[in-house]
Enzyme design. Structure first.
Site, PDB file in Angstrom:
ATOM      1  N   LYS A  31      -0.970  -4.171  -3.192  1.00  0.00           N
ATOM      2  CA  LYS A  31      -2.227  -3.527  -2.795  1.00  0.00           C
ATOM      3  C   LYS A  31      -2.282  -2.130  -3.385  1.00  0.00           C
ATOM      4  O   LYS A  31      -1.576  -1.234  -2.949  1.00  0.00           O
ATOM      5  CB  LYS A  31      -2.356  -3.459  -1.277  1.00  0.00           C
ATOM      6  N   SER A  52       0.799  -1.208   0.000  1.00  0.00           N
ATOM      7  CA  SER A  52       0.000   0.000   0.000  1.00  0.00           C
ATOM      8  C   SER A  52       0.841   1.271   0.000  1.00  0.00           C
ATOM      9  O   SER A  52       1.521   1.571  -0.972  1.00  0.00           O
ATOM     10  CB  SER A  52      -0.957  -0.046   1.201  1.00  0.00           C
ATOM     11  N   ASP A  89      10.699   5.299  -9.581  1.00  0.00           N
ATOM     12  CA  ASP A  89      10.343   5.994 -10.818  1.00  0.00           C
ATOM     13  C   ASP A  89      11.169   7.255 -11.033  1.00  0.00           C
ATOM     14  O   ASP A  89      11.521   7.595 -12.169  1.00  0.00           O
ATOM     15  CB  ASP A  89       8.848   6.339 -10.822  1.00  0.00           C
TER      16      ASP A  89
END
Length: 729
Positions: free
Chosen positions: A508, A483, A494
């Site tokens: 999740k 999560s 990224d």
């Protein structure tokens, strides 16, 4: 306020195990008077109340209208709920008879109508049959204790019967439970105690299980069924009864208001098991570990309530309370007989910061070509936030980001060369904290995209240009990193801001909103429900000193995506350098949940990478692989993984004393020898037989290797200068 709710897989598994043995005292509570009566056979006939019917209907409406998946409550969902409910009670088919299942099948396609209408009679009927079967089994076990078991036979006890059919007769069931008692007795015999003592030990154990079963109430049954219902919709839509809602909010804020004492039960007594440093109990110098609490009173002159025989969470509900209020305890110190006069201690409740459950730091040193490299490690257990303080404008509110910022400042003063963020076992928490924590390591930019059920996408950004730490960074994750952890580690990856190490994360990718049902249900109904509970029965237990009447629904309302446009749903975050996973990937993770949402992709956000590890990663992987080829710890970890897989396929155990003893002696010898080899490999002294491992000794091989990989990067950085400007911001 959006929450990324923690992935509670491990916690839920623990809850389910507790349900299976009907020992629910440590996890569930009831703020209402238990609705039950005792049948002639001694079992409890537990009945639902009007408050639960209201909650059930309300949650059914909220899920139908606002859940992200827009699931229709129909016969198909009813069947899934039905199967989940039975599995939660009797996963290994040790209690229900085949005739019970035949009887229950008439409810398979009506539970959807039941929840919409608030009709819980069918649900409670099933549970009452289960509890009767459970009590019958424990009573039968007690009758077997005087048997003379023959441990020379080559019998087996099948403890995992999930793939086997429900037994058709009580005779078959008796055989299973005779084997179970025999196995319990054999375990104690192998421990070296005599038969008479073993019988007494098991007698106390079984009687304790019966006592716990008789303390069950309608809140326990309701919570169990609501878990089956909500998780059939999606794995992360969850209902919490009032006491569990209070505990959830304590987990989210990492603080509570009370006396600073950890409690447990032992022989019908509430026992003080730990004291929080600096808390009211510890500061009083009158409260000690192992004291027994026999009475609790509110204020300076309130009447004492005797709590002997209480469930621990009900006693906690009396002891917790609003900061500045007074609670008095009647205590029996350890060693004082039960009939002695208890001492009375008066304490003023305070806000307790749960430091042991907050972010922590340490420094590890590595030798690289004759140079000492200092790596700071920050362990982050969750993305916590004191939302009440945050909402009130308190600048010093408790949060993950605030704590980590202070730890980073401290590590920089101590001259670390790099930082590893240890996010293993971090199941998530606050979405806001995931964004803010990322902001400590980048200047500005998008961190996560959130899409609502209408397809609208909101981009949550870090808009604070300050950077708390701009040096070499690695993030350590595992299968239970979920999560908000996936938002943070995904954004770091990224942006090219840090190296991701470990195993594939949980996957999740959904967002939950915590809904206080008291704010949703009409005031007139709320007042009537409060009257049903009774003012003297409503205990104040949350961090703000108040407890809801109806509880809390964490409802899945959105899906989040990385700034690349990829969802983490199902797939999680893939590390740059992968470690083998001790946690079985095929048993735990979003992709193992039947009701989970699928992976998908949306448009990427506009962002600029700040670094690129593509050039240096092959060399880092090569150095890592070379170490692993000669690492005893790596070899033992692979053996541990193989052992776990092997044990997963096992469903029975021998009841032959000699065979079981030989097997366990071999396992114990192997574990002892391998543990010492691990210690030698990590530069620690070997232990002798029976010697206890020193407290706080660190045998975390993977954390050490994570620091070594970051050390490699620091050493190689000057050879790959294209990464340097980005990392230095």
């Amino acid at each position: 306020m959006f929450y990324i709710t923690p992935d509670l897989k491990s916690v839920k598994d623990m809850f389910k195990k507790l349900y299976l043995v009907l020992v629910l005292g440590a996890t569930l509570a009831c703020s209402a008077k238990p609705a039950k009566h005792v049948n002639v056979d001694g079992s409890n006939n537990i009945q639902p109340d009007e408050k639960q019917a209201i909650v059930c209907k309300t949650i059914a409406t909220l899920i139908s209208k606002y859940n992200y998946k827009k699931v229709e409550l129909n016969d198909s969902i009813s069947s899934i709920v039905y199967n989940r409910y039975l599995k939660m009670m009797d996963e290994s088919h040790n209690y229900f008879l085949a005739s019970d299942i035949t009887d229950f099948d008439k409810y398979k396609t009506v539970l959807d109508d039941d929840v919409k209408n608030g009709n819980l009679s069918d649900v409670f009927y099933i549970f009452n049959v289960y509890q009767k079967r459970y009590i019958d089994r424990i009573k039968y076990s007690l009758t077997q204790l005087d048997n003379d078991f023959d441990f020379s036979k080559n019998d087996n006890f099948t403890y995992n019967r999930e793939s086997l059919p429900f037994v058709s007769s009580e005779t078959e069931m008796n055989k299973i439970w005779s084997e179970r008692v025999k196995y319990d007795m054999l375990n104690l015999k192998l421990a070296g105690t005599d038969a008479a003592k073993n019988k007494q030990t098991l007698k106390k154990r079984y009687e304790s299980l019966l006592a716990q079963a008789n303390k069950l109430n309608n809140q326990d049954v309701f919570q169990l069924f609501m878990d089956a219902f909500t998780e059939a919709i999606d794995p992360h839509t969850n209902y919490f009864n009032p006491a569990n809602a209070a505990n959830f909010n304590i987990e989210m804020s990492r603080q509570l208001e009370g006396i600073g004492a950890g409690l447990n039960t032992e022989n019908e007594f509430i026992i003080i098991k730990s004291l929080t440093a600096g808390g009211p109990a510890e500061k009083s110098k009158q409260v000690n570990v192992d004291d027994r609490i026999v009475g609790v009173a509110q204020g300076a002159d309130g009447e004492f309530q005797n709590v002997v025989g209480w469930r621990v969470e009900n006693a906690i509900a009396l002891i917790r309370g609003k900061k500045g209020t007074t609670v008095r305890l009647e205590l029996l110190p350890k060693g004082l007989s039960v009939g002695s006069k208890p001492k009375v201690v008066e304490l003023v409740r305070e806000k307790i910061i749960l430091k042991d459950e907050s972010a922590k730091k340490e420094i590890r040193t590595y030798n690289e070509n004759g140079k000492t490299v200092k790596i700071g490690v920050i362990s982050v257990p969750a993305f916590y936030l004191d939302f009440n303080d945050y909402k009130s404008g308190n600048p010093n509110y408790k949060s993950t980001t605030h704590d980590v910022k202070l730890l980073i400042d401290s590590l920089k003063l101590e001259g670390v060369d790099g930082i590893v963020m240890d996010m293993r076992q971090n199941g998530g928490g606050s979405l806001l904290e995931a964004v803010d924590l990322t902001g400590l390591f980048i200047k500005t930019g998008p961190v996560v995209q959130v899409r609502n059920p209408n397809g609208e996408v909101e981009v949550d950004k870090d808009e604070d240009p300050s950077v708390a730490y701009a040096g070499p960074l690695a993030i350590l994750v595992d299968r239970f990193s979920a999560s908000a952890t996936e938002i943070f580690s995904g954004a770091i990856q990224d942006y090219g801001r840090g190296i991701i190490l470990g195993s594939q994360t949980y996957g999740k990718g959904s967002v939950q909103n915590a809904i206080d049902l008291d704010r949703v249900i009409p005031p007139s109904i709320l007042e009537r429900a409060a009257a049903l509970v009774g003012k003297d029965k409503v205990t104040k237990t949350t961090t703000t000193g108040s407890q809801s009447v109806f509880g809390q629904l964490n409802l899945t309302i959105a899906k989040f995506y990385r700034i690349t446009g990829n969802s983490t749903q199902h797939k999680g975050v893939t590390p740059d350098i992968a470690f083998p996973s001790v946690i079985p990937l095929d048993k735990y993770g979003e992709d193992t949940e039947p009701s989970a949402m699928p992976f998908d992709v949306i448009e990427k956000s506009a962002y600029t990478k700040v670094g690129d590890f593509n050039a240096i990663l092959p060399q880092l992987k090569k150095l890592h692989d070379q170490r692993m080829e000669t690492s005893p710890n790596y070899k033992y970890m692979l053996e541990d993984i193989a052992d776990i897989k092997k044990h997963q396929t096992e469903k029975s155990v021998t009841l032959n004393e000699q065979k079981l003893k030989e097997q366990r002696d071999q396992d114990e010898k192997k574990a002892f020898e391998e543990n010492n080899l691990r210690r030698v490999a990590m530069g620690l002294p070997v232990l002798k037989k029976g010697q206890t491992r020193p407290r706080n000794e660190d045998l975390d091989f993977l954390k050490r290797e994570a620091g070594q990989i970051l050390t490699d990067y620091i050493s190689l950085d000057n050879k790959f200068t294209n990464t340097t400007p980005a990392l230095r911001n």
